[in-house]
Design an enzyme around this catalytic site. Structure first.
Site, short mmCIF file in Angstrom:
data_model
loop_
_atom_site.label_atom_id
_atom_site.label_comp_id
_atom_site.label_asym_id
_atom_site.label_seq_id
_atom_site.Cartn_x
_atom_site.Cartn_y
_atom_site.Cartn_z
N GLY A 162 -5.95 4.18 0.95
CA GLY A 162 -6.65 3.40 2.06
C GLY A 162 -5.91 3.42 3.25
O GLY A 162 -6.25 3.89 4.35
N GLY A 199 -1.44 -8.42 -1.21
CA GLY A 199 -2.34 -8.22 -2.32
C GLY A 199 -1.48 -8.99 -3.49
O GLY A 199 -2.20 -10.07 -3.94
N GLU A 237 4.28 -1.57 2.94
CA GLU A 237 4.34 -1.20 4.36
C GLU A 237 5.83 -1.11 4.99
O GLU A 237 5.85 -0.28 5.57
CB GLU A 237 3.32 -2.15 5.24
#
Ligand code: FES
Ligand code: FES
Lengths: 156, 684
Positions: free
Chosen positions: B228, B498, B646
């Site tokens: 994603g 998450g 990230e």
């Protein structure tokens, strides 16, 4: 028309525009081959056609009535599949069936003595594997883990 | 600790691995439905205009042609882009103006291709520039930071500084391009909507669709997601279109976006223009830091990328200022792409620091060490943990950095110029409210349920490790259920939050089960997270790169890339390494390959496919590795973890660009660093 996939023959009533990829995914329920671009640009849809790797999105199903199609579902625990598990050769897994089918086809090409642009003496050096696998994109960047998976599957 | 500490941190293989390598893992478009129809999106061929009418070719076999003239009315969601087929207004090229539904994919695509659109074309603007009269300062930038900040007197400090840097860096539009294009299959059973959808947030997508269609029961299934990188963080138009078409036709409908639509319809990283000014004394101690960033948004929605926000906490300096400006264009809405803000912003800051090091003749690692702050430089908030300097030192050791000749264009191997470069990395450590449920299955096993998703991060596996430790049992006795909106609601798989968010809820639920000894426990972390301090929580890292630049062709190869991180407790050494490497490789793409090439006349990125928008391929990735420090931080969450999805893309592009300068003496300030930007400046 007739399509022979993973050793079983299927009778299908298909639109002549249907690609091999869509025949597999939408008509036979073999969704292992993935659609990443539908234009031959990513390799996610790679399957084996008479043992050779192809982008199934670029092939019309109707033209392959005499061919043997092998998809990821038909590889049945190939050493490349085990190598990917062992080395974490994937993240999201979406490019993975294409990478694995491509690697299996690539190892066959090496066996048949096909050269690559790298031109290393060892046709299965890491640089050679990377070059020969460059038609299969992975946006997760799992490349570094795929190389040892493929090398070991080739018995190196 | 107990048996517990054994599972967390272990390099446990992905639980869904066997499905993924055998092709049996199911992604959204792969849930075959009886009597399913196919929807094909008709994109606007103009960037600005009004759709007057559509004319369908009767020979094309469509079941329905939906457009604003006949589509049912939808309730407004927070995101105006989800108001699909609701008005005649066209706000960007590629916006869905109609949806054609047919019994087969081939028929749907054909009918869409021959659909005639009667459009009134209006003038458009597509180019981001700093001197546009409509440039404005937004109230806040994502996800709620002030647009501007300042301390001291930057202008005076810059005027008085013996050494200054004043540079402008630009980054182009970048496109997430997960390998699985966005796709949805929608089915109505009365007023019950079931949706198989590729997204990062099943709980959120379900809530949005419930609002849009005014129904109570929406079931979103998201078992496997083909990546994603931010583009699937919220419901995208494909989900609404599929549900709309299924409602109208009374059949299940699949809408799978073609790759081309991925460039306009699901978000992208905004182009940025960044001006960075640095002032330092002759020892390399910063006196002033200024970072001004311009980015674009659409006419539909204000998306304000937080490009300069990391500059607020990276380095100490008494005089500092950051600011963000936006320009609305007749272009698609930018959205989140892996490390939004941090990734482009750290290109500007970390390349500018390299330019300062050059001026000072100071080692770039040493320069950063000299400017290490003890608390958040703007607020004085203490860091819960900050091991940036340790990453710099350990990374430099392991990379073999020390003793490097700082002068550019000194090392040559045949046709190759060789250079090394480095840059810092950071990413905020966040957690968001989530709820988890744990059941004792009474056969020795435990079921852990949470509406989370695994985009390839390893979430499923990591949650089993967290639960195993919290329950004091081996991971083999944990059964994880995720990827379904009917499970307890979970936060988005985004912002590298998450594992922290879901793992926290899972830990608390498991603890409660042990405490009560009952058959089931449910825990919602909303209150715990509300009480937490939000500032001073970041992961840090350092990237080191070696590049080779061909003196004849200008070709750039990254021969080595290394990342050293301090990101709290690493929950799974195996999946973590893959996450770090994946981020670094995307960073390589940002430095060298990726660029949405704008045609201003068309208002379109003309290279909108994977043949022309280049992402790193196997052959681009040579020697690459990641390592991490054993960081303990007990102020974050029960696991002591920081997000890792990230940070790999933050700073790695700057490290590569700085290495390109070191190899060649050429500063590329407009990304990506392609050979045509270097070759003219190489000595013959
Ligand atoms: S889907 Fe066939 S190459 Fe991309
Ligand atoms: S594993 Fe996600 S694209 Fe390769």
């Amino acid at each position: 028309m007739r399509l022979t996939v993973n050793g079983s023959e299927h009778e299908l009533d298909l639109d002549p525009r249907t690609t091999l990829l869509d025949a597999l995914r939408e008509h036979l329920g073999l969704t292992g081959a993935k659609k990443g671009c539908d234009h031959g640009q990513c390799g996610a849809c790679t399957v084996l056609l008479d043992g050779r790797r192809v982008n199934s999105c670029l092939i019309l199903a109707i033209a392959q009535q005499d061919a043997r199609v092998t998809t990821i579902e038909g590889l049945g625990g190939h050493p490349v599949q085990r190598g990917f598990l062992e080395h974490d050769g994937f993240q999201c897994g979406y490019c993975t069936p294409g990478q694995i089918c491509s690697a299996v086809g690539m190892l066959g090409e090496v066996e048949r003595g096909w050269p690559s642009a790298t031109g290393d003496d060892d046709p299965l050096s890491d640089a050679e594997i990377r070059e020969r696998m460059s038609g299969n994109l992975c946006r997760c960047g799992a490349y570094p883990n795929m190389v040892p998976a493929i090398r070991e599957a080739a018995g190196r | 600790m107990t048996a517990a500490t054994r599972a967390i941190g272990a390099p446990l293989a992905r639980l869904e691995g066997p499905e993924k390598v055998s092709g049996t893992a199911k992604y959204a478009a792969e849930y075959r439905q009886e009597n399913m129809a196919y929807g094909w999106v008709v994109p606007s061929p103009v960037p600005h205009g009004r759709l007057r009418a559509v004319l369908a070719d009767p020979s094309a076999d469509a079941i329905a042609v939906l457009w604003h003239g006949n589509a049912p009315e939808l309730a407004a969601a927070d995101d105006p882009e989800l108001a699909v087929l609701q008005s005649d207004r066209i706000s960007y090229r590629g916006q869905p103006v109609a949806l054609v539904v047919a019994g087969t994919l081939e028929a749907a695509r054909r009918a869409a291709q021959v659909l005639q659109l009667d459009i009134e074309t209006l003038p458009h603007e597509a180019v981001l520039r700093t001197d546009h009269p409509e440039v404005y300062t937004p109230d806040t930038v994502n996800p709620g930071f002030p647009a501007e900040s300042s301390a001291g007197d930057v202008d005076r400090a810059l005027a008085e500084a013996p050494v200054t840097v004043d540079v402008t860096y630009t980054t182009p539009a970048l496109h997430n391009n997960p390998m699985e294009p966005h796709a949805t299959i929608a089915r109505w059973d009365g007023d019950d909507l079931t949706v198989y959808d590729s997204n990062q947030h099943p709980s959120g997508v379900a809530a949005t669709l419930a609002t849009v269609f005014g129904v109570d029961r929406v079931h979103v299934v998201t078992e496997h997601v083909g990546g994603g990188f931010g583009s699937k963080g919220t419901a995208r138009p494909n989900a609404v279109l599929a549900a709309l078409a299924a409602r109208v036709t009374g059949r299940p409908v699949q809408v799978a976006l073609p790759r081309q639509a991925m460039f306009s319809l699901v978000g992208h990283r905004t182009p940025t223009i960044q001006r960075i000014r640095l002032g330092a004394d002759t020892d390399g101690v910063l006196t002033a830091i200024e970072h001004q960033a311009w980015s674009q948004t659409s006419r539909l929605y204000e998306f304000a990328e937080q490009t300069a926000v990391t500059t607020r906490h990276m380095y100490a300096a008494p005089h500092r200022r950051t600011g963000h400006r936006l320009l609305r264009l007749d272009m698609p809405t930018p959205r989140w792409m892996r490390a939004p803000g941090e990734a482009p912003g750290m290109v500007g800051l970390e390349c500018a620091l390299d330019e300062l090091a050059e001026q000072l003749s100071l080692d770039p690692v040493e320069l950063r060490i000299r400017n290490e702050p003890h608390t958040e430089p703007e607020t004085g908030t203490p860091f819960t943990s900050r091991h940036y300097v340790d990453c710099l030192r350990a990374g430099a050791d392991r990379f073999g950095w020390w003793g490097r000749d700082p002068r550019p264009r000194q090392q040559r191997d045949g046709d190759w110029w060789i250079g090394t470069g480095m840059a810092g990395a950071t990413y905020p450590a966040m957690a968001q409210p989530s709820t988890a449920r744990v059941r004792d299955l009474a056969d020795g096993g435990f079921e852990v349920a949470i509406g989370a998703t695994d985009l390839g991060t390893g979430a499923r596996t990591i949650l089993s490790q967290i639960a195993a430790d919290a329950l004091g049992v081996p991971t083999g006795r944990i059964r994880i259920r995720i990827g379904d909106s009917t499970l307890p609601q979970a936060s988005v798989a985004g912002g590298s939050s998450g594992s922290a968010s879901w793992g926290w809820a899972v830990t608390e639920a498991c603890r409660e089960l042990r405490r009560t000894g009952g058959a089931e426990a449910v825990f919602d972390t909303t209150d715990l997270i509300a009480k937490q301090e939000k500032e001073g929580r970041h992961a840090f890292g350092a990237h080191f790169a070696e590049v080779r630049v061909d003196a004849v062709t200008g070709e750039i190869r990254v021969s080595r890339l290394f990342g050293m991180y301090a990101a709290g407790r690493i929950l799974n050494a195996r999946t973590a390494r893959s996450q770090f490497l994946g981020g670094m490789i995307m960073g390589m793409g940002m430095a060298l390959h990726e660029e949405g090439v704008l045609d201003p006349a068309l208002g379109e990125w003309i290279n909108h496919d994977l043949a022309e928008y280049h992402i790193p391929a196997h052959a681009d990735v040579e020697s690459i590795d990641a390592a991490w420090l054993d960081e303990h931080d007990d102020q974050l969450n029960p696991m002591g973890s920081k997000g890792i999805g990230e940070i790999g893309i933050v700073g790695s592009p700057a490290a590569i660009l700085n290495a390109v300068w070191h190899a060649t003496g050429v500063r590329v300030r407009d990304l990506p660093a392609r050979l045509d930007k270097i070759l003219p400046h190489l000595p013959t």
